[in-house]
Design an enzyme around this catalytic site. Structure first.
Site, PDB file in Angstrom:
ATOM      1  N   GLU A  45       0.873  -1.250   0.002  1.00  0.00           N
ATOM      2  CA  GLU A  45      -0.165  -0.081  -0.047  1.00  0.00           C
ATOM      3  C   GLU A  45       0.890   1.201  -0.014  1.00  0.00           C
ATOM      4  O   GLU A  45       1.487   1.484   0.874  1.00  0.00           O
ATOM      5  CB  GLU A  45      -0.788  -0.049   1.027  1.00  0.00           C
ATOM      6  CG  GLU A  45      -1.767   1.428   1.475  1.00  0.00           C
ATOM      7  CD  GLU A  45      -2.429   1.364   2.788  1.00  0.00           C
ATOM      8  OE1 GLU A  45      -2.865   2.479   3.149  1.00  0.00           O
ATOM      9  OE2 GLU A  45      -2.555   0.249   3.179  1.00  0.00           O
ATOM     10  N   ARG A  49       0.469  10.388   0.912  1.00  0.00           N
ATOM     11  CA  ARG A  49       0.758  11.264   1.800  1.00  0.00           C
ATOM     12  C   ARG A  49       1.796  12.097   1.277  1.00  0.00           C
ATOM     13  O   ARG A  49       2.370  13.073   2.132  1.00  0.00           O
ATOM     14  CB  ARG A  49       1.034  10.676   3.042  1.00  0.00           C
ATOM     15  CG  ARG A  49      -0.111   9.706   3.790  1.00  0.00           C
ATOM     16  CD  ARG A  49       0.347   9.218   5.010  1.00  0.00           C
ATOM     17  NE  ARG A  49      -0.630   8.359   5.683  1.00  0.00           N
ATOM     18  CZ  ARG A  49      -0.644   7.748   6.651  1.00  0.00           C
ATOM     19  NH1 ARG A  49       0.545   7.731   7.448  1.00  0.00           N
ATOM     20  NH2 ARG A  49      -1.526   6.829   7.359  1.00  0.00           N
ATOM     21  N   LYS A 133     -11.097  -1.755   7.002  1.00  0.00           N
ATOM     22  CA  LYS A 133      -9.690  -1.300   7.612  1.00  0.00           C
ATOM     23  C   LYS A 133     -10.080  -0.829   8.796  1.00  0.00           C
ATOM     24  O   LYS A 133     -11.147  -0.262   9.041  1.00  0.00           O
ATOM     25  CB  LYS A 133      -9.142  -0.082   6.865  1.00  0.00           C
ATOM     26  CG  LYS A 133      -8.079   0.281   7.390  1.00  0.00           C
ATOM     27  CD  LYS A 133      -7.274   1.344   6.651  1.00  0.00           C
ATOM     28  CE  LYS A 133      -5.834   2.022   7.288  1.00  0.00           C
ATOM     29  NZ  LYS A 133      -5.093   2.729   6.401  1.00  0.00           N
TER      30      LYS A 133
END
Length: 213
Positions: A45, A49, A133
């Site tokens: 993943e 960011r 998640k």
């Protein structure tokens, strides 16, 4: 939705740990992905960011076909579309919004949405989601909370992320409602910046050997 759940499960259930990566320099993307694949963690993943994130996803999708690259920290439908267009094979969000869910439902790329309360989980379950998640895991009640959810929400399975380490990952993975865990410890920022790919491969191999229930 059932097909997307099966697709997501096929991607995530094959390994105990999903590396959660923050890549600041796109030049690091390909060697990092290769090190993780070599260590036994092909599903990765890359979080949105940093400004380099989408280019990093493109590079891995193009140059490391043995990797299963996904995008994390997806906060909007626009983020979803950009990440999917860059080559992401799965999408991860810390939560969900109606707009994000509507975008996901129009796409073939499966979404792993985040939820931390029974109400959030039930809303997503009503829309057909079975794998969620759980973020930030440790700060949101951690393992005791997930154990408490196992009976009333037995159809839901989780990928807890946030505060997960090599030390506590085995405890999470021992629970029947845990598919896998997400962790950044397999690719420390310092090792990425130093190009210490051998060390990252070793950490990935150690994580790949963790046992799931």
């Amino acid at each position: 939705m059932k097909n997307k759940t099966e697709k997501l499960l096929a991607l995530l259930d094959g390994q105990p740990v999903i590396p959660v990566l923050k890549i600041g320099d796109v030049a690091h993307a390909v060697p990092l992905a290769r090190a993780l694949v070599a260590g036994g963690l092909p599903a990765i993943e890359i979080t949105l960011r940093t400004p380099a994130a989408l280019d990093a996803i493109r590079a891995v999708a193009k140059e490391v076909p043995e990797a299963v690259v996904g995008a994390g920290t997806i906060l909007s439908g626009e983020d979803f579309v950009k990440a999917a267009d860059a080559g992401s094979r799965f999408i991860v969000s810390p939560g969900s919004t109606p707009e994000l869910l509507e975008t996901a439902e129009k796409s073939d790329v499966p979404l792993l949405p985040g939820a931390t309360t029974p109400s959030e989980i039930m809303v997503l379950q009503a829309r057909g989601y079975e794998i969620l998640k759980f973020f930030p895991a440790e700060q949101s009640g951690g393992l005791p909370f997930l154990k408490a959810l196992a009976s009333p929400l037995a159809a839901i399975r989780f990928c807890p992320t946030g505060g997960i380490s090599l030390k506590n990952a085995p405890d999470y993975l021992a629970q029947p409602n845990i598919v896998c865990v997400g962790g950044s410890w397999v690719a420390p920022d310092a090792d990425i910046e130093a190009g210490n790919w051998q060390r990252i491969e070793e950490l990935a191999r150690e994580a790949s050997q963790l046992k799931k229930r």
